[in-house]
Write a protein that holds these residues in place. Structure first.
Motif, short mmCIF file in Angstrom:
data_model
loop_
_atom_site.label_atom_id
_atom_site.label_comp_id
_atom_site.label_asym_id
_atom_site.label_seq_id
_atom_site.Cartn_x
_atom_site.Cartn_y
_atom_site.Cartn_z
N TYR A 17 0.80 -1.13 0.04
CA TYR A 17 -0.08 -0.09 0.01
C TYR A 17 0.82 1.13 -0.01
O TYR A 17 2.03 1.20 0.20
CB TYR A 17 -0.86 -0.05 1.27
CG TYR A 17 -1.82 -1.28 1.53
CD1 TYR A 17 -2.96 -1.26 1.22
CD2 TYR A 17 -1.18 -2.22 2.46
CE1 TYR A 17 -3.58 -2.56 1.44
CE2 TYR A 17 -1.78 -3.47 2.67
CZ TYR A 17 -3.03 -3.59 2.23
OH TYR A 17 -3.51 -4.58 2.48
N ASN A 18 0.26 2.40 -0.62
CA ASN A 18 0.93 3.62 -0.24
C ASN A 18 -0.06 4.67 0.02
O ASN A 18 -1.40 4.43 -0.18
CB ASN A 18 1.82 4.10 -1.65
CG ASN A 18 0.85 4.16 -2.77
OD1 ASN A 18 -0.16 3.91 -2.82
ND2 ASN A 18 1.49 5.27 -3.60
N ALA A 19 0.55 6.00 0.51
CA ALA A 19 -0.51 6.82 1.11
C ALA A 19 0.33 8.20 1.08
O ALA A 19 1.67 8.09 1.18
CB ALA A 19 -0.99 6.66 2.49
N ALA A 23 -1.77 10.86 5.76
CA ALA A 23 -2.49 9.61 6.18
C ALA A 23 -2.24 9.13 7.52
O ALA A 23 -1.07 9.43 7.84
CB ALA A 23 -2.52 8.39 5.05
N ARG A 25 -0.96 6.74 10.24
CA ARG A 25 -0.18 5.64 10.09
C ARG A 25 -0.64 4.39 10.84
O ARG A 25 -1.42 4.64 12.02
CB ARG A 25 1.17 5.97 10.87
CG ARG A 25 2.06 6.73 9.94
CD ARG A 25 3.36 7.12 10.65
NE ARG A 25 4.08 5.88 10.99
CZ ARG A 25 5.10 5.92 11.91
NH1 ARG A 25 5.38 6.90 12.50
NH2 ARG A 25 5.63 4.59 12.21
N THR A 34 -5.97 3.54 7.03
CA THR A 34 -6.94 4.51 6.26
C THR A 34 -6.25 5.55 5.61
O THR A 34 -4.98 5.89 6.01
CB THR A 34 -7.15 5.31 7.82
OG1 THR A 34 -7.99 4.30 8.56
CG2 THR A 34 -8.28 6.47 7.47
N GLY A 35 -6.60 5.70 4.37
CA GLY A 35 -5.98 6.63 3.56
C GLY A 35 -5.06 5.88 2.63
O GLY A 35 -4.27 6.68 2.04
N TYR A 36 -4.91 4.77 2.66
CA TYR A 36 -3.79 4.23 2.03
C TYR A 36 -4.37 3.33 0.68
O TYR A 36 -5.43 3.14 0.47
CB TYR A 36 -3.24 2.85 2.73
CG TYR A 36 -2.18 3.22 3.64
CD1 TYR A 36 -0.84 3.24 3.53
CD2 TYR A 36 -2.69 3.99 4.95
CE1 TYR A 36 0.15 3.58 4.29
CE2 TYR A 36 -1.60 4.38 5.90
CZ TYR A 36 -0.36 4.02 5.68
OH TYR A 36 0.57 4.73 6.49
N ALA A 37 -3.73 3.29 -0.54
CA ALA A 37 -4.29 2.78 -1.77
C ALA A 37 -3.71 1.48 -1.73
O ALA A 37 -2.27 1.24 -1.62
CB ALA A 37 -3.78 3.53 -2.82
N GLU A 88 -2.91 3.87 -9.68
CA GLU A 88 -2.24 4.10 -8.33
C GLU A 88 -0.49 3.40 -9.00
O GLU A 88 0.31 4.08 -8.41
CB GLU A 88 -2.53 3.19 -7.55
CG GLU A 88 -4.07 3.89 -6.81
CD GLU A 88 -5.09 3.30 -7.59
OE1 GLU A 88 -6.33 3.97 -7.19
OE2 GLU A 88 -5.13 2.74 -8.65
N GLN A 115 6.40 9.46 0.65
CA GLN A 115 4.98 9.38 0.84
C GLN A 115 5.12 8.12 1.71
O GLN A 115 6.45 7.58 2.36
CB GLN A 115 4.24 8.66 -0.36
CG GLN A 115 4.87 7.70 -1.13
CD GLN A 115 4.32 7.71 -2.52
OE1 GLN A 115 3.42 7.04 -2.80
NE2 GLN A 115 4.94 8.00 -3.58
#
Length: 186
Positions: A17-19, A23, A25, A34-37, A88, A115
């Motif tokens: 995942y990345n964010a 976001a 942690r 939460t907020g990660y793709a 993404e 990121q």
């Protein structure tokens, strides 16, 4: 010595995942991100973690005896090949945004900036989570277009050192072992 086969882990599956740095942690191995793709399928080579360290040996004048060895450089990197061609992964690989028409303007110097990344390594009910709070794509692999092979997006993420605001400890990544026995027993 007590040997326990139940302690043997296999990286059966997982996710990368990345964010953005804004976001939230993760705080353990199982908390929802939460907020990660989710970057999708990863090639069958999985994820490779590489810790590099350079040292300098300090020798005494007397007999050239080694009296100390100091770490002069260190780094941690994670390498993987993303298999899904989606917004993404394209943005991560090329370090730039995908335009509304689906195009990407390629500048080989762009990294996409710093990121956050998270990597989950899963073996049945056991999970190992890696949190990279300050990472950047510092290397990309070749693009290969060939019949019968998936187009892959190979990236290497470097974790940068940061200082914990509470403990003052410096680190580049945090790793939680979900089922690790921390009670001091075998």
């Amino acid at each position: 010595m007590v040997l326990k086969a139940d302690n043997v882990r296999v990286a059966v599956t997982g996710a990368v995942y990345n964010a953005p740095k804004t976001a939230t942690r993760p705080t353990d191995a199982t908390v929802a991100l939460t907020g990660y793709a989710d970057l999708g399928y990863v090639g069958d080579g999985g994820v490779t973690e590489t810790r590099d360290r350079s040292t300098n040996q300090i020798r005494a004048w007397q007999n050239g005896a080694l009296v100390r060895e100091v770490v002069t450089e260190s780094s941690i990197k994670y390498n993987f090949i993303l298999l899904e061609t989606k917004k993404e992964t394209i943005e991560l690989y090329y370090g730039t945004k995908v335009a509304v028409d689906g195009s990407v303007k390629i500048n080989p110097a762009k990294t996409g900036g710093r990121q956050m990344f998270a990597i989950d390594v899963i073996d049945e009910d056991d999970i190992i989570r890696i949190d990279i709070p300050d990472g950047e794509v510092t290397e990309v692999g070749d693009q290969v277009y060939v019949n019968g092979e998936a187009i892959g997006y190979e990236v290497t993420v470097t974790g940068y050192e940061m200082t914990d605001s509470v403990s003052g400890e410096t680190y580049s990544a945090v790793k939680w072992y979900g089922s690790l026995d921390t009670t001091g027993g075998n």
